[in-house]
Design a protein around this motif. Structure first.
Motif, PDB file in Angstrom:
ATOM      1  N   GLY A   1       0.814  -1.208   0.000  1.00 49.91           N
ATOM      2  CA  GLY A   1       0.000   0.000   0.000  1.00 49.91           C
ATOM      3  C   GLY A   1       0.847   1.257   0.000  1.00 49.91           C
ATOM      4  N   HIS A   2       1.928   1.249   0.776  1.00 57.46           N
ATOM      5  CA  HIS A   2       2.845   2.392   0.851  1.00 57.46           C
ATOM      6  C   HIS A   2       3.497   2.657  -0.504  1.00 57.46           C
ATOM      7  CE1 HIS A   2       5.437   5.175   3.019  1.00 57.46           C
ATOM      8  NE2 HIS A   2       6.521   4.561   2.584  1.00 57.46           N
ATOM      9  N   VAL A   3       3.970   1.598  -1.144  1.00 60.32           N
ATOM     10  CA  VAL A   3       4.624   1.728  -2.452  1.00 60.32           C
ATOM     11  C   VAL A   3       3.621   2.172  -3.514  1.00 60.32           C
ATOM     12  CG1 VAL A   3       5.792   0.442  -4.291  1.00 60.32           C
ATOM     13  CG2 VAL A   3       6.467   0.102  -1.907  1.00 60.32           C
ATOM     14  N   VAL A   4       2.440   1.554  -3.520  1.00 64.36           N
ATOM     15  CA  VAL A   4       1.409   1.924  -4.503  1.00 64.36           C
ATOM     16  C   VAL A   4       1.007   3.385  -4.328  1.00 64.36           C
ATOM     17  CG1 VAL A   4      -0.997   1.523  -5.189  1.00 64.36           C
ATOM     18  CG2 VAL A   4       0.563  -0.413  -4.902  1.00 64.36           C
ATOM     19  N   ALA A   5       0.862   3.828  -3.079  1.00 64.12           N
ATOM     20  CA  ALA A   5       0.497   5.228  -2.830  1.00 64.12           C
ATOM     21  C   ALA A   5       1.584   6.168  -3.348  1.00 64.12           C
ATOM     22  CB  ALA A   5       0.254   5.451  -1.343  1.00 64.12           C
ATOM     23  N   ALA A   6       2.855   5.829  -3.096  1.00 70.84           N
ATOM     24  CA  ALA A   6       3.955   6.670  -3.583  1.00 70.84           C
ATOM     25  C   ALA A   6       3.961   6.736  -5.100  1.00 70.84           C
ATOM     26  CB  ALA A   6       5.288   6.139  -3.060  1.00 70.84           C
ATOM     27  N   LEU A   7       3.744   5.594  -5.753  1.00 71.88           N
ATOM     28  CA  LEU A   7       3.717   5.575  -7.225  1.00 71.88           C
ATOM     29  C   LEU A   7       2.502   6.310  -7.773  1.00 71.88           C
ATOM     30  CD1 LEU A   7       4.929   1.912  -7.832  1.00 71.88           C
ATOM     31  CD2 LEU A   7       6.247   4.030  -8.066  1.00 71.88           C
ATOM     32  N   TYR A   8       1.381   6.211  -7.084  1.00 74.33           N
ATOM     33  CA  TYR A   8       0.176   6.946  -7.489  1.00 74.33           C
ATOM     34  C   TYR A   8       0.441   8.455  -7.441  1.00 74.33           C
ATOM     35  CZ  TYR A   8      -4.432   9.084  -7.060  1.00 74.33           C
ATOM     36  OH  TYR A   8      -5.528   9.900  -7.223  1.00 74.33           O
ATOM     37  N   HIS A   9       1.055   8.903  -6.356  1.00 75.62           N
ATOM     38  CA  HIS A   9       1.386  10.328  -6.254  1.00 75.62           C
ATOM     39  C   HIS A   9       2.355  10.749  -7.351  1.00 75.62           C
ATOM     40  CE1 HIS A   9      -0.487  11.923  -2.593  1.00 75.62           C
ATOM     41  NE2 HIS A   9      -0.453  10.675  -2.156  1.00 75.62           N
ATOM     42  N   HIS A  10       3.309   9.883  -7.670  1.00 75.63           N
ATOM     43  CA  HIS A  10       4.343  10.224  -8.643  1.00 75.63           C
ATOM     44  C   HIS A  10       3.816  10.224 -10.082  1.00 75.63           C
ATOM     45  CE1 HIS A  10       8.485  10.817  -9.832  1.00 75.63           C
ATOM     46  NE2 HIS A  10       8.356   9.847 -10.728  1.00 75.63           N
ATOM     47  N   TYR A  11       3.076   9.172 -10.441  1.00 77.18           N
ATOM     48  CA  TYR A  11       2.688   9.010 -11.845  1.00 77.18           C
ATOM     49  C   TYR A  11       1.290   9.528 -12.177  1.00 77.18           C
ATOM     50  CZ  TYR A  11       6.867   6.230 -12.448  1.00 77.18           C
ATOM     51  OH  TYR A  11       8.170   5.827 -12.510  1.00 77.18           O
ATOM     52  N   VAL A  12       0.378   9.521 -11.205  1.00 70.95           N
ATOM     53  CA  VAL A  12      -0.993   9.953 -11.475  1.00 70.95           C
ATOM     54  C   VAL A  12      -1.187  11.403 -11.037  1.00 70.95           C
ATOM     55  CG1 VAL A  12      -3.441   9.524 -11.033  1.00 70.95           C
ATOM     56  CG2 VAL A  12      -1.864   7.596 -11.321  1.00 70.95           C
TER      57      VAL A  12
ATOM     58  N   ASP B   1       2.759  14.839  -8.166  1.00 67.00           N
ATOM     59  CA  ASP B   1       3.190  15.804  -7.161  1.00 67.00           C
ATOM     60  C   ASP B   1       4.574  15.430  -6.644  1.00 67.00           C
ATOM     61  OD1 ASP B   1       2.837  13.772  -5.263  1.00 67.00           O
ATOM     62  OD2 ASP B   1       0.853  14.460  -4.676  1.00 67.00           O
ATOM     63  N   ARG B   2       5.013  16.062  -5.563  1.00 67.59           N
ATOM     64  CA  ARG B   2       6.382  15.894  -5.074  1.00 67.59           C
ATOM     65  C   ARG B   2       6.512  14.848  -3.963  1.00 67.59           C
ATOM     66  NH1 ARG B   2       9.135  18.959  -2.601  1.00 67.59           N
ATOM     67  NH2 ARG B   2      11.109  18.437  -3.597  1.00 67.59           N
ATOM     68  N   THR B   3       5.485  14.058  -3.703  1.00 69.42           N
ATOM     69  CA  THR B   3       5.524  13.112  -2.586  1.00 69.42           C
ATOM     70  C   THR B   3       6.755  12.205  -2.647  1.00 69.42           C
ATOM     71  OG1 THR B   3       3.126  13.145  -2.354  1.00 69.42           O
ATOM     72  CG2 THR B   3       4.273  11.241  -1.440  1.00 69.42           C
ATOM     73  N   LEU B   4       6.992  11.570  -3.778  1.00 68.37           N
ATOM     74  CA  LEU B   4       8.133  10.652  -3.903  1.00 68.37           C
ATOM     75  C   LEU B   4       9.455  11.416  -3.903  1.00 68.37           C
ATOM     76  CD1 LEU B   4       8.905   7.693  -4.146  1.00 68.37           C
ATOM     77  CD2 LEU B   4       8.743   7.909  -6.624  1.00 68.37           C
ATOM     78  N   TYR B   5       9.476  12.595  -4.500  1.00 66.13           N
ATOM     79  CA  TYR B   5      10.700  13.386  -4.537  1.00 66.13           C
ATOM     80  C   TYR B   5      11.169  13.772  -3.131  1.00 66.13           C
ATOM     81  CZ  TYR B   5      10.135  13.957  -9.585  1.00 66.13           C
ATOM     82  OH  TYR B   5      10.032  13.732 -10.925  1.00 66.13           O
ATOM     83  N   LYS B   6      10.236  13.935  -2.215  1.00 70.66           N
ATOM     84  CA  LYS B   6      10.600  14.339  -0.855  1.00 70.66           C
ATOM     85  C   LYS B   6      11.482  13.306  -0.158  1.00 70.66           C
ATOM     86  CE  LYS B   6       6.452  17.046  -0.016  1.00 70.66           C
ATOM     87  NZ  LYS B   6       5.234  17.177   0.794  1.00 70.66           N
ATOM     88  N   MET B   7      11.358  12.036  -0.527  1.00 72.48           N
ATOM     89  CA  MET B   7      12.103  10.983   0.133  1.00 72.48           C
ATOM     90  C   MET B   7      13.242  10.458  -0.745  1.00 72.48           C
ATOM     91  SD  MET B   7      12.567   9.545   2.957  1.00 72.48           S
ATOM     92  CE  MET B   7      11.210   9.900   4.057  1.00 72.48           C
ATOM     93  N   THR B   8      13.506  11.104  -1.849  1.00 71.75           N
ATOM     94  CA  THR B   8      14.645  10.738  -2.705  1.00 71.75           C
ATOM     95  C   THR B   8      15.525  11.963  -2.859  1.00 71.75           C
ATOM     96  OG1 THR B   8      13.487  11.321  -4.752  1.00 71.75           O
ATOM     97  CG2 THR B   8      13.244   9.053  -3.970  1.00 71.75           C
ATOM     98  N   ASN B   9      16.620  11.794  -3.543  1.00 71.79           N
ATOM     99  CA  ASN B   9      17.542  12.919  -3.767  1.00 71.79           C
ATOM    100  C   ASN B   9      17.176  13.722  -5.004  1.00 71.79           C
ATOM    101  OD1 ASN B   9      19.150  12.419  -1.520  1.00 71.79           O
ATOM    102  ND2 ASN B   9      20.332  10.884  -2.597  1.00 71.79           N
ATOM    103  N   ASN B  10      16.153  13.289  -5.714  1.00 68.64           N
ATOM    104  CA  ASN B  10      15.757  13.994  -6.930  1.00 68.64           C
ATOM    105  C   ASN B  10      15.030  15.295  -6.593  1.00 68.64           C
ATOM    106  OD1 ASN B  10      16.727  11.854  -8.487  1.00 68.64           O
ATOM    107  ND2 ASN B  10      14.809  10.758  -8.249  1.00 68.64           N
ATOM    108  N   LYS B  11      15.139  16.240  -7.473  1.00 71.22           N
ATOM    109  CA  LYS B  11      14.460  17.517  -7.296  1.00 71.22           C
ATOM    110  C   LYS B  11      13.406  17.680  -8.385  1.00 71.22           C
ATOM    111  CE  LYS B  11      16.617  19.241  -3.775  1.00 71.22           C
ATOM    112  NZ  LYS B  11      15.891  19.459  -2.548  1.00 71.22           N
ATOM    113  N   LYS B  12      12.317  18.351  -8.012  1.00 72.86           N
ATOM    114  CA  LYS B  12      11.305  18.679  -9.005  1.00 72.86           C
ATOM    115  C   LYS B  12      10.881  20.118  -8.773  1.00 72.86           C
ATOM    116  CE  LYS B  12       6.697  17.617 -10.647  1.00 72.86           C
ATOM    117  NZ  LYS B  12       5.476  16.866 -10.447  1.00 72.86           N
TER     118      LYS B  12
END
Length: 196
Positions: free
Chosen positions: A171-182, A185-196
């Motif tokens: 559920g955690h992974v699916v939610a992160a991917l949903y935020h990223h691809y659908v 927004d910046r949800t996944l970027y907040k926990m990685t080193n990538n910037k958006k």
């Protein structure tokens, strides 16, 4: 990237704690599944896999204490735009993950029938051989170790290990991917080193 969290991003320490916990969690699963699927009972390979599983579990417990302290002492980044229900679901999901990450190492340790050779560096005695067990459980409550261990083992292996932990992680992974691809927004970027 700074060490502490900001309004926009998690800091380096929070990211390190998050991803190290994830790696340790998968290490615990890989070692226990390897033990059950690819080794025979009472062999050196079986014992090594068990000790790795126990060592990963102890490491998760220690890291989780640090994570909780760090989370209390630091702000969390501002949430991405969304409904109150979505934000509530995210908070409940995180609290459930924290609960599982606390309960699994505790039940694993309390229900372990062997000493932990912590990454083969030093021993951690099994709970049955501690003064705490003897004073409170055996003498105080009058419960034998097999009776004490059985429900803990059931919670650790059957309820959490086989089902609940995986449901929450997926559920955690699916939610992160949903935020990223659908939602994009910046949800996944907040926990990685990538910037958006």
């Amino acid at each position: 990237m700074g060490l502490k969290n900001t309004a926009a991003d998690y800091g380096a320490i929070a990211k390190w704690l998050h991803w190290t916990t994830a790696l340790l969690f998968f290490g615990a699963y890989i070692s226990v599944y390897y033990r059950h699927w690819f080794t025979e009972y009472d062999t050196p390979a079986n014992w090594t896999a068990l000790q790795l599983h126990l060592s990963f579990g102890v490491s998760i417990a220690v890291l989780l204490v640090l994570r909780i302290i760090w989370r209390i002492k630091n702000r969390t980044p501002d949430p991405e735009p969304g409904t109150k229900a979505a934000h509530l679901a995210a908070h409940l999901g995180h609290y459930a993950l924290y609960a599982v990450l606390i309960i699994m190492p505790v039940t694993g340790y309390l229900g372990s029938k062997v000493n932990t050779e912590f990454f083969f560096l030093f021993d951690i005695p099994m709970f049955e051989s501690t003064e705490l067990f003897r004073a409170i459980i055996r003498d105080g409550m009058g419960i034998s170790y097999p009776d004490f261990e059985a429900p803990l083992d059931f919670v650790h292996k059957q309820i959490l290990g086989k089902w609940l932990a995986w449901m929450l992680i997926v559920g955690h992974v699916v939610a992160a991917l949903y935020h990223h691809y659908v939602k994009k927004d910046r949800t996944l970027y907040k926990m990685t080193n990538n910037k958006k």
